[in-house]
Design a protein around this motif. Structure first.
Motif, PDB file in Angstrom:
ATOM      1  N   MET A  44       0.854  -1.194   0.000  1.00 39.86           N
ATOM      2  CA  MET A  44       0.000   0.000   0.000  1.00 39.86           C
ATOM      3  C   MET A  44       0.884   1.235   0.000  1.00 39.86           C
ATOM      4  O   MET A  44       1.770   1.376   0.856  1.00 39.86           O
ATOM      5  CB  MET A  44      -0.907  -0.001   1.236  1.00 39.86           C
ATOM      6  N   ASN A  45       0.662   2.145  -0.970  1.00 41.99           N
ATOM      7  CA  ASN A  45       1.440   3.363  -1.020  1.00 41.99           C
ATOM      8  C   ASN A  45       0.522   4.578  -1.182  1.00 41.99           C
ATOM      9  O   ASN A  45      -0.703   4.438  -1.351  1.00 41.99           O
ATOM     10  CB  ASN A  45       2.483   3.299  -2.138  1.00 41.99           C
ATOM     11  N   LEU A  46       1.112   5.748  -1.154  1.00 45.03           N
ATOM     12  CA  LEU A  46       0.309   6.975  -1.195  1.00 45.03           C
ATOM     13  C   LEU A  46      -0.422   7.138  -2.524  1.00 45.03           C
ATOM     14  O   LEU A  46      -1.553   7.645  -2.554  1.00 45.03           O
ATOM     15  CB  LEU A  46       1.218   8.187  -0.946  1.00 45.03           C
ATOM     16  N   GLU A  47       0.200   6.709  -3.628  1.00 48.10           N
ATOM     17  CA  GLU A  47      -0.466   6.819  -4.933  1.00 48.10           C
ATOM     18  C   GLU A  47      -1.741   5.976  -4.959  1.00 48.10           C
ATOM     19  O   GLU A  47      -2.782   6.400  -5.482  1.00 48.10           O
ATOM     20  CB  GLU A  47       0.492   6.390  -6.049  1.00 48.10           C
ATOM     21  N   GLN A  48      -1.654   4.770  -4.400  1.00 52.33           N
ATOM     22  CA  GLN A  48      -2.830   3.902  -4.348  1.00 52.33           C
ATOM     23  C   GLN A  48      -3.925   4.495  -3.468  1.00 52.33           C
ATOM     24  O   GLN A  48      -5.114   4.476  -3.810  1.00 52.33           O
ATOM     25  CB  GLN A  48      -2.430   2.520  -3.837  1.00 52.33           C
ATOM     26  N   LEU A  49      -3.528   5.046  -2.320  1.00 52.23           N
ATOM     27  CA  LEU A  49      -4.520   5.661  -1.427  1.00 52.23           C
ATOM     28  C   LEU A  49      -5.153   6.878  -2.074  1.00 52.23           C
ATOM     29  O   LEU A  49      -6.373   7.108  -1.941  1.00 52.23           O
ATOM     30  CB  LEU A  49      -3.849   6.047  -0.103  1.00 52.23           C
ATOM     31  N   ARG A  50      -4.343   7.680  -2.782  1.00 46.95           N
ATOM     32  CA  ARG A  50      -4.894   8.867  -3.454  1.00 46.95           C
ATOM     33  C   ARG A  50      -5.871   8.442  -4.548  1.00 46.95           C
ATOM     34  O   ARG A  50      -6.929   9.076  -4.722  1.00 46.95           O
ATOM     35  CB  ARG A  50      -3.745   9.700  -4.023  1.00 46.95           C
ATOM     36  N   ALA A  51      -5.535   7.379  -5.278  1.00 48.38           N
ATOM     37  CA  ALA A  51      -6.436   6.872  -6.309  1.00 48.38           C
ATOM     38  C   ALA A  51      -7.745   6.380  -5.680  1.00 48.38           C
ATOM     39  O   ALA A  51      -8.852   6.663  -6.182  1.00 48.38           O
ATOM     40  CB  ALA A  51      -5.763   5.736  -7.080  1.00 48.38           C
ATOM     41  N   PHE A  52      -7.648   5.638  -4.590  1.00 54.07           N
ATOM     42  CA  PHE A  52      -8.832   5.127  -3.901  1.00 54.07           C
ATOM     43  C   PHE A  52      -9.742   6.256  -3.442  1.00 54.07           C
ATOM     44  O   PHE A  52     -10.965   6.225  -3.663  1.00 54.07           O
ATOM     45  CB  PHE A  52      -8.396   4.270  -2.714  1.00 54.07           C
ATOM     46  N   VAL A  53      -9.177   7.277  -2.794  1.00 50.30           N
ATOM     47  CA  VAL A  53      -9.980   8.386  -2.273  1.00 50.30           C
ATOM     48  C   VAL A  53     -10.653   9.142  -3.417  1.00 50.30           C
ATOM     49  O   VAL A  53     -11.837   9.534  -3.322  1.00 50.30           O
ATOM     50  CB  VAL A  53      -9.111   9.327  -1.419  1.00 50.30           C
ATOM     51  N   THR A  54      -9.934   9.343  -4.512  1.00 51.22           N
ATOM     52  CA  THR A  54     -10.502  10.073  -5.644  1.00 51.22           C
ATOM     53  C   THR A  54     -11.680   9.320  -6.255  1.00 51.22           C
ATOM     54  O   THR A  54     -12.728   9.912  -6.561  1.00 51.22           O
ATOM     55  CB  THR A  54      -9.411  10.324  -6.716  1.00 51.22           C
ATOM     56  N   VAL A  55     -11.536   8.009  -6.448  1.00 50.80           N
ATOM     57  CA  VAL A  55     -12.645   7.211  -6.984  1.00 50.80           C
ATOM     58  C   VAL A  55     -13.818   7.220  -6.012  1.00 50.80           C
ATOM     59  O   VAL A  55     -14.985   7.347  -6.411  1.00 50.80           O
ATOM     60  CB  VAL A  55     -12.176   5.762  -7.264  1.00 50.80           C
ATOM     61  N   ALA A  56     -13.524   7.115  -4.714  1.00 55.67           N
ATOM     62  CA  ALA A  56     -14.593   7.110  -3.713  1.00 55.67           C
ATOM     63  C   ALA A  56     -15.353   8.424  -3.728  1.00 55.67           C
ATOM     64  O   ALA A  56     -16.599   8.438  -3.593  1.00 55.67           O
ATOM     65  CB  ALA A  56     -14.006   6.846  -2.337  1.00 55.67           C
ATOM     66  N   GLU A  57     -14.677   9.524  -3.917  1.00 55.52           N
ATOM     67  CA  GLU A  57     -15.339  10.836  -3.889  1.00 55.52           C
ATOM     68  C   GLU A  57     -16.114  11.107  -5.176  1.00 55.52           C
ATOM     69  O   GLU A  57     -17.186  11.738  -5.145  1.00 55.52           O
ATOM     70  CB  GLU A  57     -14.296  11.925  -3.662  1.00 55.52           C
ATOM     71  N   LEU A  58     -15.586  10.634  -6.327  1.00 54.56           N
ATOM     72  CA  LEU A  58     -16.247  10.899  -7.606  1.00 54.56           C
ATOM     73  C   LEU A  58     -17.224   9.798  -7.998  1.00 54.56           C
ATOM     74  O   LEU A  58     -18.132  10.031  -8.804  1.00 54.56           O
ATOM     75  CB  LEU A  58     -15.194  11.069  -8.703  1.00 54.56           C
TER      76      LEU A  58
END
Length: 307
Positions: free
Chosen positions: A1-15
């Motif tokens: 798990m890295n920051l890029e993956q977490l940022r991708a997850f949060v962005t998909v969750a929000e949009l």
């Protein structure tokens, strides 16, 4: 798990949509899908219910979302702190120097440093070289400008020579010149009324040793003065003094002549504790000191040279 993956997850969750999330992150949609898929594999749980109409969080995704947002916020906070230090928008430098250097080299250094980095806190300690090294060892200073390395262990301190500076004989600018020549001998100086420094000064020890080695007994009219007092007494014509050449910077009320037979010099060095890594602010201060010292040595009238 890295920051890029977490940022991708949060962005998909929000949009709620992989395509729009990929556009916002400036990624190809397959790359985004791979990041989410790798994250799900690492966590051992699906994070989204994928459908044509969009993507919604699973219970595992809902549990991860606040944690992911917190981790990204913490990472951003760390990034800001590091950028602030790297950009010297905050920080502190504790610099120690001998009295003669405080009114010469240090004044030039601080002028340049503060103009470039006004937000950095500057703390100055003025002591003799031995006292500065003690303060450095005790954690009271980050850097020290010293004129002797006596008592300094090469294992404990990193001591880097900066300048080799001549000692000169100064007299009042209102009085006749001491000599018509370019230099004056130590024997001639011994016959002149002198303003002598405090015995705590390394400079006093140096000149006393030179007179003694030459078999001379100087005539002191004032003894035990500190640097500022010595310069003022000489300006008033009370006597002459042997001082480092750099103290003559912007001293229009004084006249200097070089000392010969023998020539007396001192080495100016910068010291820091070896096993403590300097902060960005301290590192830039050290660079500023080195540049300023080089500029002083390059002056046409300079009586200092790079060590």
């Amino acid at each position: 798990m890295n920051l890029e993956q977490l940022r991708a997850f949060v962005t998909v969750a929000e949009l709620g949509n992989f395509t729009r999330a990929a556009e916002q992150l400036h990624l190809a949609q397959p790359s985004l899908s791979r990041q989410i898929g790798t994250l799900e594999q690492d966590l051992g749980a699906e994070l989204f219910h994928r459908a044509r109409a969009g993507s919604t969080l699973t219970s595992a995704g809902e549990s991860l979302l606040p944690l992911a947002r917190r981790m990204l916020a913490d990472a951003e906070s760390v990034r800001r702190e590091l950028n602030a230090l790297a950009g010297l928008r905050r920080g502190r430098v504790r610099l120690g120097a001998t009295p003669t250097l405080c009114i010469s080299l240090v004044a030039e250094v601080l002028g340049a440093f503060h103009a470039a980095h006004p937000a950095i806190e500057l703390h100055i300690t003025e002591r003799g070289s031995r006292g500065l090294l003690d303060a450095l060892a005790g954690g009271e200073l980050d850097l020290a400008l010293v004129t002797t390395s006596g008592g300094a262990s090469t294992e404990r301190f990193t001591v880097t020579p900066l300048l080799l500076e001549e000692l000169v004989v100064i007299s009042s600018g209102d009085a006749p010149p001491l000599t018509a020549r370019d230099s004056i001998t130590l024997r001639e100086v011994a016959d002149l009324p002198q303003v002598a420094f405090s015995s705590t000064y390394d400079l006093r020890s140096t000149t006393d040793a030179a007179f003694e080695a030459a078999g001379l007994s100087p005539r002191a009219v004032i003894e035990g003065a500190e640097m500022d007092a010595v310069l003022r007494f000489v300006e008033r014509g009370i006597g002459v003094a042997i001082v480092p050449a750099m103290v003559m910077i912007e001293r229009k009320g004084l006249r200097a002549v070089r000392l010969a037979e023998p020539t007396l010099t001192r080495t100016i060095s910068i010291a820091r504790v070896t096993d403590i890594a300097p902060t960005p602010a301290v590192d830039v201060m050290q660079q500023t000191i080195v540049r300023t010292a080089a500029a002083l040595a390059a002056r046409p009238e300079a009586t200092t040279r790079l060590a």
